[in-house]
Write a protein that holds these residues in place. Sequence first.
Motif: not given
Length: 483
Positions: A71-74, A2-5
């Motif tokens: 989320x897991x990554x930015x 899961x990513x945070x754009x």
Amino acid sequence: MRILGYGRLSRDAEESTSIERQREAIEAWALANGHTMVEFVPDVDVSGSIHPEERRELGPWLTDPLKADSYDAIVAYRLDRVSRRLFHTVDMLKWADAHGKTLVSVTEGFDLSTPLGRMFFAIIAVIAEGELEAIRSRARDSFQQLQKVGRWRGGSVPYGYRAVRNPNGDGYVLEPDPETSTIVQEIFTRVAKGEPRLAVAADLTKRGLVTPQGKKGWTGPSIKVMVTRKAALGQIESKQDGLLVLLRDEHGLPLQRADPIVTTELWKQANEAVRDAARPLKRARQTAPLLRLVYCAKCDEPLYRFSNGHSKDFFYRCSGKTVRYNACTSTPVPAEGLHRYVEDLFLDEVGDAPRRERVFVPGEDNTERMTELREAIRALTERQTNAGPVQAEIIQETITSHETEYAALATVGIRKARYEYRETGETWTAWWKRTTWDERRTVLLNAGISVKVLLERPNRFQPGAWTVNLDLPTSLRESLERL
């Protein structure tokens, strides 16, 4: 994963990748790598020097536990979209380690899970910070150059002015706004006359006039800021080390960016009124009309105001009554009766004579210009200490020019202030009838007049005999008409 754009458009950048393009690149990267974008967070008009946790959009995704768990990554288009500050970048690394997250740059392709990726990340962070400083340096140089040539550098336009196309070249310049400049002039004039700032603010609000901040409610502090700043003089002030400093040109004189809205004299008067209003109020005291004018005919001690506290009427009592070596036995004199005696005696002496008024004629000198030159010389001398040989020589020429002008002003064309006596077209009787006792007292004191009074002790059979003498020296009988 899961990513945070995350996308950011900086107000500091000269050339920025649009938010739409950043989002498209992140979506394409997520699709190619099989990741799911939980949310895309855009920060528009936000500097890269602001800490990520303090940003409007990204901040809550870092500080709110519920959002951080989603989320897991930015993922950003480039590292400088996340931050342009090295220490802020290190903070983000620590935050990612503590929360089990990772940071990804889709165009620079580094992996923070490896030592090499972290090193590459740090190198890019240093480069990003250097680029930020370079952008700011170019902006400062550009601003300074625009100020020197009198052009408007952008930003908020000072109240009372408007930005217009430069008729003599590129860019914009400032000129007084026909509508708001009249409001500025009105504010300065009313404050200079001593009108309370709160009253001025209330009146402007009642008239529906918009404040410099675009609001409808004026306040006393906003009036004070306008009056004490030098924007209305067309000059520039800048904050340095937390203090407002007047910017100066290469000659050490105030930098003029536009025509002044108010005169220097009006600006000074308004600021003096502001300073006077800030001084603590003194308790009003009731002054006897004949204080320092009337003396005891028995012991020559001055008489002063005395009241028994039970009536609004008061007496004049000899101060010798309280002195041990004197212990004057004179009777207190009713004020109302003494005032009538003094009035009759004075008008009998000079009532029909024409009255002349003593008028102050200000001197003609160049004090203001000389002060300005001294400040310019001081500023140039300080600048000269850090200049190179060639620049120091140029500065010295300007200093010498200022010193020559200063010396000339100090010796030529100076006329001292003086008093002149001018006809008023009225007699002393006419003047007396239209003035108050406070005004009369001032004139009598300046004339050196005194009154000797004695009231014989009254009793139930005798009202008491008055003795009142107006002491008008022979040398003053003629000069009294010229006061």
